[in-house]
Design a protein around this motif. Structure first.
Motif, PDB file in Angstrom:
ATOM      1  N   MET A 212       0.819  -1.218   0.000  1.00 38.26           N
ATOM      2  CA  MET A 212       0.000   0.000   0.000  1.00 38.26           C
ATOM      3  C   MET A 212       0.852   1.267   0.000  1.00 38.26           C
ATOM      4  N   TRP A 213       2.149   1.093   0.277  1.00 38.76           N
ATOM      5  CA  TRP A 213       3.033   2.252   0.370  1.00 38.76           C
ATOM      6  C   TRP A 213       4.068   2.303  -0.744  1.00 38.76           C
ATOM      7  N   MET A 217       0.719   4.487  -4.470  1.00 37.37           N
ATOM      8  CA  MET A 217       0.117   4.620  -3.151  1.00 37.37           C
ATOM      9  C   MET A 217      -1.382   4.888  -3.255  1.00 37.37           C
ATOM     10  N   LEU A 218      -2.100   4.356  -2.283  1.00 35.55           N
ATOM     11  CA  LEU A 218      -3.530   4.604  -2.212  1.00 35.55           C
ATOM     12  C   LEU A 218      -3.770   6.026  -1.704  1.00 35.55           C
ATOM     13  N   VAL A 224      -5.244   5.933   5.913  1.00 38.32           N
ATOM     14  CA  VAL A 224      -5.584   6.181   7.318  1.00 38.32           C
ATOM     15  C   VAL A 224      -6.619   5.181   7.809  1.00 38.32           C
ATOM     16  N   SER A 225      -7.608   4.881   6.964  1.00 33.29           N
ATOM     17  CA  SER A 225      -8.646   3.915   7.360  1.00 33.29           C
ATOM     18  C   SER A 225      -8.061   2.518   7.544  1.00 33.29           C
ATOM     19  N   LYS A 226      -7.115   2.132   6.663  1.00 34.15           N
ATOM     20  CA  LYS A 226      -6.468   0.827   6.787  1.00 34.15           C
ATOM     21  C   LYS A 226      -5.646   0.755   8.061  1.00 34.15           C
ATOM     22  N   LEU A 227      -4.924   1.831   8.348  1.00 34.92           N
ATOM     23  CA  LEU A 227      -4.136   1.871   9.576  1.00 34.92           C
ATOM     24  C   LEU A 227      -5.043   1.814  10.797  1.00 34.92           C
ATOM     25  N   GLY A 228      -6.177   2.508  10.702  1.00 35.38           N
ATOM     26  CA  GLY A 228      -7.137   2.474  11.793  1.00 35.38           C
ATOM     27  C   GLY A 228      -7.686   1.072  12.029  1.00 35.38           C
TER      28      GLY A 228
END
Length: 250
Positions: A212-213, A217-218, A224-228
């Motif tokens: 994803m990075w 990149m998304l 942020v939602s994925k990290l959340g």
């Protein structure tokens, strides 16, 4: 803090005393070497039409998927069994609970020890594959990107460690704990593959976090939602696992 660090070191010593982790580490190195030798043999068999150096270039990234999704999760499940269920099964957990250390520190020092073992496997993988790339392909291109990819993948790996620690609180059998972790992991991973929409919501579908990075990149909001989601999974697994560990009677 000193008691937590002391207990962490004690858990590391327990895992270091088990020879199987050295055996699996040697197997990891051998897999990387065989992987490289196959690339060279393919190059020779094709009379140079397939460049062996080209195949070895970026080897640290091509091998990452297998180890981060299959090999290292198995190590994590075994380590979780050794520091949790094995001590409950043989009764040594009673002596541990009698120490002047809170169960919170006990529980998460074990989590830290498991994470350390998994990190060592990942670091060794990076070092070996990078060395083979430098020697075989005579190139250092992409090494920094690979390093950052390995570093990013430590985040979902921690979630997997918390997941394994939680599962071990539901059982008291050493063999059953490993089998249960494997079955649940395979089931979640397979479900994510069969149903892609669900796969993006499961932590098993985020183990290759670097994708994803690195490259395209998304959007920032999606990241942020994925990290959340990962943080949420970690909090749920950590809280449930600790609650069961705290309530355990021996």
């Amino acid at each position: 803090m000193r008691t937590a660090i002391g207990n962490y070191k004690n858990e590391i010593r327990k895992l270091r005393a088990r020879k199987k982790y050295y055996v699996f580490l040697i197997l990891e190195i051998l897999v990387c070497i065989v992987w490289g030798l196959i690339s060279i043999l393919i190059s020779k068999a094709s009379n140079g039409y397939i460049d062996g150096g080209f195949m070895l270039a970026g080897m640290n990234m091509t091998t990452l998927g297998f180890f981060i999704e299959i090999y290292i999760p198995l190590i994590i499940f075994m380590a979780a069994c050794d520091v949790y269920t094995s001590e409950i099964h043989d009764g040594t957990i009673r002596a541990i609970f009698m120490r002047p250390v809170s169960r919170l520190k006990l529980y998460f020092s074990k989590v830290a020890a498991i994470m350390t073992v998994a990190t060592v496997y990942l670091v060794i993988l990076f070092v070996i594959t990078t060395m083979m790339q430098i020697i075989g392909a005579k190139s250092i291109d992409g090494i920094f990107t690979a390093f950052m990819s390995y570093f990013l993948d430590l985040i979902p790996m921690l979630i997997l460690v918390l997941f394994a620690a939680m599962i071990n609180q539901f059982v008291s059998s050493t063999s059953l704990s490993v089998i249960l972790c494997i079955i649940m992991y395979i089931g979640l991973y397979a479900f994510g593959v069969v149903v892609p929409q669900a796969g993006s919501l499961l932590f098993t579908g985020l183990l290759m976090w670097h994708k994803m990075w690195v490259g395209i990149m998304l959007p920032f909001g999606v990241m942020v939602s994925k990290l959340g989601m990962l943080v949420g999974y970690g909090m749920v697994f950590g809280c449930i696992g600790y609650y069961l560990f705290e309530r355990r009677e021996v």
